[in-house]
Design a protein around this motif. Structure first.
Motif, PDB file in Angstrom:
ATOM      1  N   ASP A  82     -64.520  71.145 -82.756  1.00  0.00           N
ATOM      2  CA  ASP A  82     -65.000  71.294 -81.388  1.00  0.00           C
ATOM      3  C   ASP A  82     -65.429  72.745 -81.190  1.00  0.00           C
ATOM      4  O   ASP A  82     -65.026  73.630 -81.959  1.00  0.00           O
ATOM      5  CB  ASP A  82     -63.858  70.919 -80.430  1.00  0.00           C
ATOM      6  CG  ASP A  82     -64.220  71.149 -78.983  1.00  0.00           C
ATOM      7  OD1 ASP A  82     -65.295  70.696 -78.558  1.00  0.00           O
ATOM      8  OD2 ASP A  82     -63.426  71.796 -78.266  1.00  0.00           O
ATOM      9  N   MET A  83     -66.216  73.020 -80.176  1.00  0.00           N
ATOM     10  CA  MET A  83     -66.666  74.393 -79.927  1.00  0.00           C
ATOM     11  C   MET A  83     -65.856  75.060 -78.821  1.00  0.00           C
ATOM     12  O   MET A  83     -65.083  75.985 -79.069  1.00  0.00           O
ATOM     13  CB  MET A  83     -68.166  74.407 -79.582  1.00  0.00           C
ATOM     14  CG  MET A  83     -68.728  75.826 -79.433  1.00  0.00           C
ATOM     15  SD  MET A  83     -70.533  75.868 -79.166  1.00  0.00           S
ATOM     16  CE  MET A  83     -70.650  75.178 -77.505  1.00  0.00           C
ATOM     17  N   ASP A  84     -66.011  74.595 -77.573  1.00  0.00           N
ATOM     18  CA  ASP A  84     -65.391  75.265 -76.427  1.00  0.00           C
ATOM     19  C   ASP A  84     -63.900  74.941 -76.345  1.00  0.00           C
ATOM     20  O   ASP A  84     -63.501  73.781 -76.239  1.00  0.00           O
ATOM     21  CB  ASP A  84     -66.086  74.835 -75.135  1.00  0.00           C
ATOM     22  CG  ASP A  84     -67.572  75.160 -75.167  1.00  0.00           C
ATOM     23  OD1 ASP A  84     -67.931  76.223 -75.692  1.00  0.00           O
ATOM     24  OD2 ASP A  84     -68.367  74.334 -74.680  1.00  0.00           O
ATOM     25  N   TYR A 144     -70.883  66.797 -68.819  1.00  0.00           N
ATOM     26  CA  TYR A 144     -71.230  67.905 -69.702  1.00  0.00           C
ATOM     27  C   TYR A 144     -72.704  68.304 -69.608  1.00  0.00           C
ATOM     28  O   TYR A 144     -73.136  69.208 -70.319  1.00  0.00           O
ATOM     29  CB  TYR A 144     -70.937  67.508 -71.158  1.00  0.00           C
ATOM     30  CG  TYR A 144     -69.506  67.077 -71.396  1.00  0.00           C
ATOM     31  CD1 TYR A 144     -68.474  68.017 -71.450  1.00  0.00           C
ATOM     32  CD2 TYR A 144     -69.176  65.730 -71.553  1.00  0.00           C
ATOM     33  CE1 TYR A 144     -67.158  67.620 -71.672  1.00  0.00           C
ATOM     34  CE2 TYR A 144     -67.870  65.334 -71.765  1.00  0.00           C
ATOM     35  CZ  TYR A 144     -66.861  66.277 -71.821  1.00  0.00           C
ATOM     36  OH  TYR A 144     -65.560  65.878 -72.026  1.00  0.00           O
ATOM     37  N   ILE A 174     -69.705  71.402 -86.480  1.00  0.00           N
ATOM     38  CA  ILE A 174     -69.305  71.458 -85.071  1.00  0.00           C
ATOM     39  C   ILE A 174     -69.762  70.177 -84.389  1.00  0.00           C
ATOM     40  O   ILE A 174     -70.924  69.779 -84.505  1.00  0.00           O
ATOM     41  CB  ILE A 174     -69.913  72.683 -84.369  1.00  0.00           C
ATOM     42  CG1 ILE A 174     -69.271  73.973 -84.897  1.00  0.00           C
ATOM     43  CG2 ILE A 174     -69.746  72.583 -82.850  1.00  0.00           C
ATOM     44  CD1 ILE A 174     -69.856  75.234 -84.292  1.00  0.00           C
ATOM     45  N   THR A 234     -69.664  68.911 -80.557  1.00  0.00           N
ATOM     46  CA  THR A 234     -69.372  69.405 -79.217  1.00  0.00           C
ATOM     47  C   THR A 234     -69.992  68.518 -78.153  1.00  0.00           C
ATOM     48  O   THR A 234     -71.057  67.930 -78.357  1.00  0.00           O
ATOM     49  CB  THR A 234     -69.880  70.850 -79.048  1.00  0.00           C
ATOM     50  OG1 THR A 234     -69.640  71.291 -77.697  1.00  0.00           O
ATOM     51  CG2 THR A 234     -71.383  70.953 -79.341  1.00  0.00           C
ATOM     52  N   ASN A 235     -69.343  68.458 -77.006  1.00  0.00           N
ATOM     53  CA  ASN A 235     -69.912  67.779 -75.849  1.00  0.00           C
ATOM     54  C   ASN A 235     -70.822  68.702 -75.044  1.00  0.00           C
ATOM     55  O   ASN A 235     -71.446  68.267 -74.079  1.00  0.00           O
ATOM     56  CB  ASN A 235     -68.799  67.266 -74.921  1.00  0.00           C
ATOM     57  CG  ASN A 235     -68.250  65.922 -75.355  1.00  0.00           C
ATOM     58  OD1 ASN A 235     -68.972  65.081 -75.883  1.00  0.00           O
ATOM     59  ND2 ASN A 235     -66.969  65.697 -75.116  1.00  0.00           N
ATOM     60  N   VAL A 295     -75.015  75.372 -75.733  1.00  0.00           N
ATOM     61  CA  VAL A 295     -74.815  75.669 -77.156  1.00  0.00           C
ATOM     62  C   VAL A 295     -75.681  76.858 -77.561  1.00  0.00           C
ATOM     63  O   VAL A 295     -75.200  77.818 -78.187  1.00  0.00           O
ATOM     64  CB  VAL A 295     -75.154  74.447 -78.033  1.00  0.00           C
ATOM     65  CG1 VAL A 295     -75.146  74.838 -79.507  1.00  0.00           C
ATOM     66  CG2 VAL A 295     -74.163  73.316 -77.777  1.00  0.00           C
ATOM     67  N   SER A 305     -74.483  68.121 -81.002  1.00  0.00           N
ATOM     68  CA  SER A 305     -74.104  67.939 -79.596  1.00  0.00           C
ATOM     69  C   SER A 305     -74.077  66.449 -79.280  1.00  0.00           C
ATOM     70  O   SER A 305     -74.939  65.692 -79.736  1.00  0.00           O
ATOM     71  CB  SER A 305     -75.114  68.642 -78.677  1.00  0.00           C
ATOM     72  OG  SER A 305     -74.949  68.214 -77.332  1.00  0.00           O
ATOM     73  N   ASP A 334     -59.676  69.823 -82.189  1.00  0.00           N
ATOM     74  CA  ASP A 334     -60.231  69.761 -80.833  1.00  0.00           C
ATOM     75  C   ASP A 334     -59.135  70.143 -79.838  1.00  0.00           C
ATOM     76  O   ASP A 334     -57.940  69.998 -80.136  1.00  0.00           O
ATOM     77  CB  ASP A 334     -60.726  68.332 -80.540  1.00  0.00           C
ATOM     78  CG  ASP A 334     -61.816  68.273 -79.481  1.00  0.00           C
ATOM     79  OD1 ASP A 334     -61.533  68.646 -78.325  1.00  0.00           O
ATOM     80  OD2 ASP A 334     -62.938  67.853 -79.810  1.00  0.00           O
TER      81      ASP A 334
END
Length: 226
Positions: free
Chosen positions: A15-17, A67, A113, A115-116, A122, A140, A172
């Motif tokens: 996951d990113m954030d 998102y 990665i 990510t949502n 991004v 994404s 995550d």
């Protein structure tokens, strides 16, 4: 936490954030910066603006619209992507992330990665961190029009990025996403317990987890077992 057996893992989904990047930026933007901008546009107080936005936050949580920056721009009448640039100085890595991603590369693991985050978000974060230089690919959920909370997301991912679910690790900070991945069949799951540096850690009794990435050392374990 029992460290994963890295010899049983080929692919690491990240996951990113809140996992690779500090969630403080996102929490600050959505809970403080955007409500202030919305309040100014509506001539109401920031507290009234947050209360109004909260009504949408609750109903949309876990959906793709939750998102989607385009959705929030339409809802608020504000240029949400541009407003994010105003506080981009708050974007930053969580501790030990770069070292961990480099260790994964040296250990021969594929780093993807998932990510949502909306692509505009991004791209903003890539410009400020160079995160894309540390991974093999960034996907994404907007690419598939399905959030990670759905089973359809993982179906799309398998078609687009072939991997063996039983030899894949997902890291995550969202319990809902981890539950979706577990149901779908991802073999190894870890939760990040301290996604926002400005808030207290949140520990899950559902999934094993880490506070920081220095708790994981793929190269060291592989060499020990060689």
């Amino acid at each position: 936490m029992t460290a994963p057996d890295w010899q049983q893992i080929d692919t690491v989904l990240l996951d990113m954030d809140g996992t690779l990047l500090d969630l403080h930026f996102d929490n600050y933007f959505w809970l403080e910066h955007l409500p202030k901008a919305y309040a100014a546009s509506k001539n109401i107080s920031p507290a009234e603006a947050l209360a109004e936005l909260d009504k949408s936050f609750v109903g949309l949580r876990g959906t793709l619209s939750w998102y989607c920056l385009d959705y929030w721009s339409e809802l608020t009448g504000l240029p949400v992507a541009r407003l994010k640039e105003d506080v981009a100085y708050k974007i930053g890595f969580r501790p030990h992330v770069q070292d961990f991603l480099q260790q994964l590369k040296l250990a021969g693991k594929r780093r993807v990665i998932v990510t949502n985050a909306h692509r505009d978000s991004v791209n903003l974060k890539l410009r400020h961190t160079g995160l894309d230089q540390y991974v093999d690919r960034i996907i994404s959920s907007h690419d598939y029009r399905e959030p990670k909370e759905t089973q359809a997301f993982w179906d799309h991912l398998l078609q687009d990025e072939p991997f063996d679910p039983t030899r894949t690790l997902l890291i995550d900070d969202s319990q809902a996403v981890l539950e979706s991945a577990a149901l779908w069949g991802i073999g190894h799951l870890l939760m990040v317990f301290h996604p926002d540096s400005a808030k207290a850690p949140v520990v899950s009794d559902r999934f094993p987890g880490i506070y920081h990435f220095d708790e994981l050392a793929p190269g060291q374990q592989d060499s020990d077992q060689a």
